[in-house]
Design an enzyme around this catalytic site. Structure first.
Site, PDB file in Angstrom:
ATOM      1  CB  SER A 280      -1.964  10.080  -2.276  1.00 49.94           C
ATOM      2  OG  SER A 280      -0.867   9.204  -2.159  1.00 49.94           O
TER       3      SER A 280
ATOM      4  CG  ASP B 277       1.399  12.161  -1.984  1.00 46.53           C
ATOM      5  OD1 ASP B 277       0.422  12.828  -1.634  1.00 46.53           O
ATOM      6  OD2 ASP B 277       1.488  10.935  -1.800  1.00 46.53           O
TER       7      ASP B 277
END
Length: 253
Positions: free
Chosen positions: A38, A150
């Site tokens: 991320s 993610d």
């Protein structure tokens, strides 16, 4: 000595990675291999490309790099690749892992099988964007025949690619859990739920780190508090300065 560093996700809190990297460089501690999830993958990609921590901070401040990953409201979710690709392309023009000065592993989550998926060769930008696509808030990113979200959902401290490829592993986690949390609205409740989820998978990986860094004071900042990035950067920097003796001791063992 070859040092590997794993950078967690954390939204605006991820800017702390830059303060930490700057302080480590001042100690002559420079990673030779990076893994990121991320926000950690965004910073890892720019750092591996050759930007310095202050340069990356300036980029984030000037271009609002993290804020561009914002809602676009379509039926699939919120993040659209078109909103982000051109900015990343301007910063990483070659758009390949092979163009980087340091080896980089980008951690994503395969939406079909629910497992972590690491990218380390070929196209660079799409995996980085996919690694930042928080589920429900952002749309999955299609790479090949698969959809990815993610990486922090299943692995917010991606140390696995570093094991066996370096002498020491530094894990950096910028999502400490605030034990004094009080629900105020849907946004902070959603953020809290996500932080609790990823904190559990981080705990399972701490033992793989020779050094684990987690600035606890970051709990005062929300993952979406982009107006506080200067304070967050400084907090990461001063945290390493305070822990310098411990870091040097372990690296010299």
């Amino acid at each position: 000595m070859r040092i590997g560093i794993a950078l967690s996700g954390g939204g605006a809190r991820g800017v702390a990675h830059l303060g930490i990297l700057k302080a480590l460089e001042e100690m002559d501690v420079k990673p030779g291999i990076i893994a990121g999830t991320s926000a950690g993958s965004i910073i890892g990609a720019l750092y591996a490309y050759g930007y310095s921590p202050p340069e990356i901070f300036k980029i984030i401040s000037k271009t609002r790099l993290f804020r561009i990953l914002r809602p676009s409201f379509n039926w699939k979710g919120l993040l659209t690749l078109e909103n982000t690709y051109s900015l990343f392309k301007s910063l990483l023009p070659a758009d390949t892992f092979e163009s980087l000065k340091l080896p980089l592993y980008v951690c994503t989550t395969n939406l079909r099988n629910g497992r972590p998926a690491f990218f380390s060769s070929g196209e660079l930008i799409r995996p980085v964007i996919a690694s930042s696509a928080i589920p429900v808030l952002f749309s999955p990113v299609k790479i090949g025949d698969e959809y990815y979200i993610d990486g922090g959902v299943v692995n917010n401290l991606p140390v696995e690619p570093l094991i066996g490829h370096c002498d020491k592993i530094i894990g950096v986690h910028c999502n400490p859990v605030d034990e004094n949390f009080a629900p105020e609205n849907m946004k902070n409740l959603l953020e809290r739920t996500f932080i609790l989820t990823i904190s559990r998978n981080v705990a399972q990986r701490i033992d793989n780190c020779d050094i684990f860094l987690e600035p606890y004071e970051l709990r005062r900042f929300g993952a979406l508090e982009f107006s506080k990035i200067t304070e967050i950067f400084d907090m990461g920097y001063h945290y390493v300065k305070d822990e310098a003796r411990m870091i040097e001791k372990i690296l010299n063992q």
